[in-house]
Design a protein around this motif. Structure first.
Motif, PDB file in Angstrom:
ATOM      1  N   THR A  28      75.016  63.800  68.452  1.00 18.57           N
ATOM      2  CA  THR A  28      75.851  63.630  69.815  1.00 18.57           C
ATOM      3  C   THR A  28      74.935  63.118  71.018  1.00 18.57           C
ATOM      4  O   THR A  28      75.325  63.201  72.006  1.00 18.57           O
ATOM      5  N   ASP A  29      73.819  62.608  70.522  1.00 19.65           N
ATOM      6  CA  ASP A  29      72.566  62.263  71.432  1.00 19.65           C
ATOM      7  C   ASP A  29      72.936  61.014  72.010  1.00 19.65           C
ATOM      8  O   ASP A  29      72.226  60.456  73.172  1.00 19.65           O
ATOM      9  N   GLN A  30      73.835  60.139  71.583  1.00 16.14           N
ATOM     10  CA  GLN A  30      74.080  58.671  72.304  1.00 16.14           C
ATOM     11  C   GLN A  30      75.535  58.303  71.934  1.00 16.14           C
ATOM     12  O   GLN A  30      76.060  59.048  71.303  1.00 16.14           O
ATOM     13  N   ASP A  31      75.888  57.206  72.323  1.00 17.14           N
ATOM     14  CA  ASP A  31      77.201  56.736  72.275  1.00 17.14           C
ATOM     15  C   ASP A  31      77.674  56.386  70.851  1.00 17.14           C
ATOM     16  O   ASP A  31      78.583  56.706  70.454  1.00 17.14           O
ATOM     17  N   TYR A  32      76.895  55.733  69.926  1.00 18.52           N
ATOM     18  CA  TYR A  32      77.168  55.300  68.619  1.00 18.52           C
ATOM     19  C   TYR A  32      78.293  54.655  68.488  1.00 18.52           C
ATOM     20  O   TYR A  32      79.125  54.792  67.466  1.00 18.52           O
ATOM     21  N   GLY A  33      78.613  53.999  69.412  1.00 15.89           N
ATOM     22  CA  GLY A  33      79.806  52.779  69.367  1.00 15.89           C
ATOM     23  C   GLY A  33      81.071  53.572  69.914  1.00 15.89           C
ATOM     24  O   GLY A  33      82.193  52.701  69.977  1.00 15.89           O
ATOM     25  N   LEU A  34      81.346  54.721  70.302  1.00 17.53           N
ATOM     26  CA  LEU A  34      82.433  55.261  70.770  1.00 17.53           C
ATOM     27  C   LEU A  34      83.193  54.547  71.923  1.00 17.53           C
ATOM     28  O   LEU A  34      84.412  54.311  71.873  1.00 17.53           O
ATOM     29  N   LYS A  35      82.312  53.929  72.794  1.00 16.58           N
ATOM     30  CA  LYS A  35      82.982  53.452  74.183  1.00 16.58           C
ATOM     31  C   LYS A  35      83.687  52.239  73.618  1.00 16.58           C
ATOM     32  O   LYS A  35      84.752  51.966  74.232  1.00 16.58           O
ATOM     33  N   GLU A  36      83.224  51.509  72.819  1.00 13.83           N
ATOM     34  CA  GLU A  36      83.782  50.307  72.475  1.00 13.83           C
ATOM     35  C   GLU A  36      85.017  50.610  71.426  1.00 13.83           C
ATOM     36  O   GLU A  36      86.139  49.857  71.632  1.00 13.83           O
ATOM     37  N   PHE A  37      84.926  51.640  70.677  1.00 17.31           N
ATOM     38  CA  PHE A  37      86.091  51.966  69.957  1.00 17.31           C
ATOM     39  C   PHE A  37      87.187  52.611  70.779  1.00 17.31           C
ATOM     40  O   PHE A  37      88.451  52.060  70.467  1.00 17.31           O
ATOM     41  N   PHE A  38      86.836  53.274  71.671  1.00 21.53           N
ATOM     42  CA  PHE A  38      87.957  53.907  72.562  1.00 21.53           C
ATOM     43  C   PHE A  38      88.592  52.714  73.254  1.00 21.53           C
ATOM     44  O   PHE A  38      89.926  52.789  73.563  1.00 21.53           O
ATOM     45  N   SER A  39      87.864  51.718  73.679  1.00 27.21           N
ATOM     46  CA  SER A  39      88.612  50.629  74.455  1.00 27.21           C
ATOM     47  C   SER A  39      89.839  49.772  73.398  1.00 27.21           C
ATOM     48  O   SER A  39      90.466  49.171  73.783  1.00 27.21           O
ATOM     49  N   ARG A  40      89.758  50.059  72.043  1.00 27.94           N
ATOM     50  CA  ARG A  40      90.585  49.636  71.179  1.00 27.94           C
ATOM     51  C   ARG A  40      91.856  50.467  71.052  1.00 27.94           C
ATOM     52  O   ARG A  40      92.971  49.988  70.266  1.00 27.94           O
ATOM     53  N   ILE A  41      91.895  51.650  71.312  1.00 30.03           N
ATOM     54  CA  ILE A  41      92.840  52.691  71.028  1.00 30.03           C
ATOM     55  C   ILE A  41      93.640  53.234  71.932  1.00 30.03           C
ATOM     56  O   ILE A  41      93.046  52.990  73.026  1.00 30.03           O
ATOM     57  N   ASP A  42      94.882  53.446  71.832  1.00 33.51           N
ATOM     58  CA  ASP A  42      95.659  54.165  73.084  1.00 33.51           C
ATOM     59  C   ASP A  42      96.484  55.380  72.498  1.00 33.51           C
ATOM     60  O   ASP A  42      97.287  56.007  73.137  1.00 33.51           O
ATOM     61  N   ALA A  43      96.375  55.672  71.362  1.00 34.91           N
ATOM     62  CA  ALA A  43      96.837  56.682  70.372  1.00 34.91           C
ATOM     63  C   ALA A  43      96.127  57.098  69.348  1.00 34.91           C
ATOM     64  O   ALA A  43      95.093  56.479  69.003  1.00 34.91           O
ATOM     65  N   SER A 161      78.494  46.628  60.351  1.00 36.15           N
ATOM     66  CA  SER A 161      77.618  47.626  59.971  1.00 36.15           C
ATOM     67  C   SER A 161      76.624  47.734  61.181  1.00 36.15           C
ATOM     68  O   SER A 161      76.067  46.659  61.741  1.00 36.15           O
ATOM     69  N   LYS A 162      76.202  48.963  61.490  1.00 38.21           N
ATOM     70  CA  LYS A 162      75.066  49.054  62.600  1.00 38.21           C
ATOM     71  C   LYS A 162      74.116  50.319  62.120  1.00 38.21           C
ATOM     72  O   LYS A 162      74.792  51.231  62.044  1.00 38.21           O
ATOM     73  N   THR A 163      72.884  50.140  62.055  1.00 38.59           N
ATOM     74  CA  THR A 163      71.977  51.195  62.142  1.00 38.59           C
ATOM     75  C   THR A 163      71.409  51.763  63.293  1.00 38.59           C
ATOM     76  O   THR A 163      70.733  50.855  63.899  1.00 38.59           O
ATOM     77  N   TYR A 164      71.198  52.896  63.473  1.00 41.80           N
ATOM     78  CA  TYR A 164      70.518  53.627  64.580  1.00 41.80           C
ATOM     79  C   TYR A 164      69.275  54.255  64.291  1.00 41.80           C
ATOM     80  O   TYR A 164      69.192  54.421  63.084  1.00 41.80           O
ATOM     81  N   ASP A 165      68.365  54.195  65.356  1.00 42.95           N
ATOM     82  CA  ASP A 165      67.128  54.835  65.237  1.00 42.95           C
ATOM     83  C   ASP A 165      67.032  56.172  64.592  1.00 42.95           C
ATOM     84  O   ASP A 165      66.085  56.580  64.080  1.00 42.95           O
ATOM     85  N   THR A 166      68.172  57.013  64.810  1.00 43.85           N
ATOM     86  CA  THR A 166      68.356  58.554  64.356  1.00 43.85           C
ATOM     87  C   THR A 166      68.578  58.464  62.866  1.00 43.85           C
ATOM     88  O   THR A 166      68.428  59.575  62.268  1.00 43.85           O
TER      89      THR A 166
END
Length: 179
Positions: A28-43, A161-166
């Motif tokens: 939970t130390d960073q966004d990991y794409g959640l903000k972009e994902f949240f822009s796609r959903i409303d339910a 796909s995306k790889t994070y430094d973690t």
């Protein structure tokens, strides 16, 4: 038509929670794409057990299901709950028909938040369009598996796909519908 997106964290050995229901292994130390994902959903589609866990979490976090998540329509699938929080919709009967109606309605995409039984049922009905897995670099050895045994293969097409430094790897797949 709206897409139903199964989006969740999973261990490298395929578990979504530990043997005692724990998910303390999730980064939970960073966004990991959640903000972009949240822009796609409303339910959100959510099963009973996941709903209860999420509500317990939300009570201590300003009512948010997930930190930073904007308001979304919540559809709780359960045969045993008698009521849900104000603003949420309880779906007890004809669950897959109701899911089809919601999916065919107006709006953005739908997050299949969780629930092994709900995920299994929606997958079997061909109602899941995408898988967005946040694969965490840990082997739990046991716990609740992401998928239950299926009667047939499900082909997937990699979308991103995306790889994070973690060491976390984010994978998005389209579920190829059977012809």
């Amino acid at each position: 038509m709206r897409n139903v997106i199964l989006g969740l964290a999973v261990t490298l050995d395929g578990y979504i929670e530990g043997p005692n229901g724990e998910y303390d292994w999730c980064f939970t130390d960073q966004d990991y794409g959640l903000k972009e994902f949240f822009s796609r959903i409303d339910a959100v589609f959510i099963g009973r057990k996941s709903y209860e866990v999420a509500q317990a979490y939300a009570e201590g976090n300003d009512g948010q299901l997930v930190p930073g998540m904007p308001p979304a329509s919540e559809y709780v699938f359960s045969r045993t709950l008698e009521k849900v929080k104000e603003g949420a919709v309880l779906i007890s009967d004809n669950a897959m028909n109701e899911a089809r109606k919601i999916k065919a309605g107006p709006g953005k995409d739908i997050w299949l938040y969780g629930g092994a039984s709900l995920t299994d049922a929606l997958m079997k009905e061909g109602l899941v369009d995408e898988l967005w897995m946040s694969v965490h670099p840990i082997l739990l050895g046991s716990g609740k598996p992401l998928f239950r045994p299926q009667d047939s293969r499900t082909r997937l097409t990699l979308l991103d796909s995306k790889t994070y430094d973690t060491g976390l790897v984010s994978l998005r797949y389209r579920v190829d519908k059977k012809q």
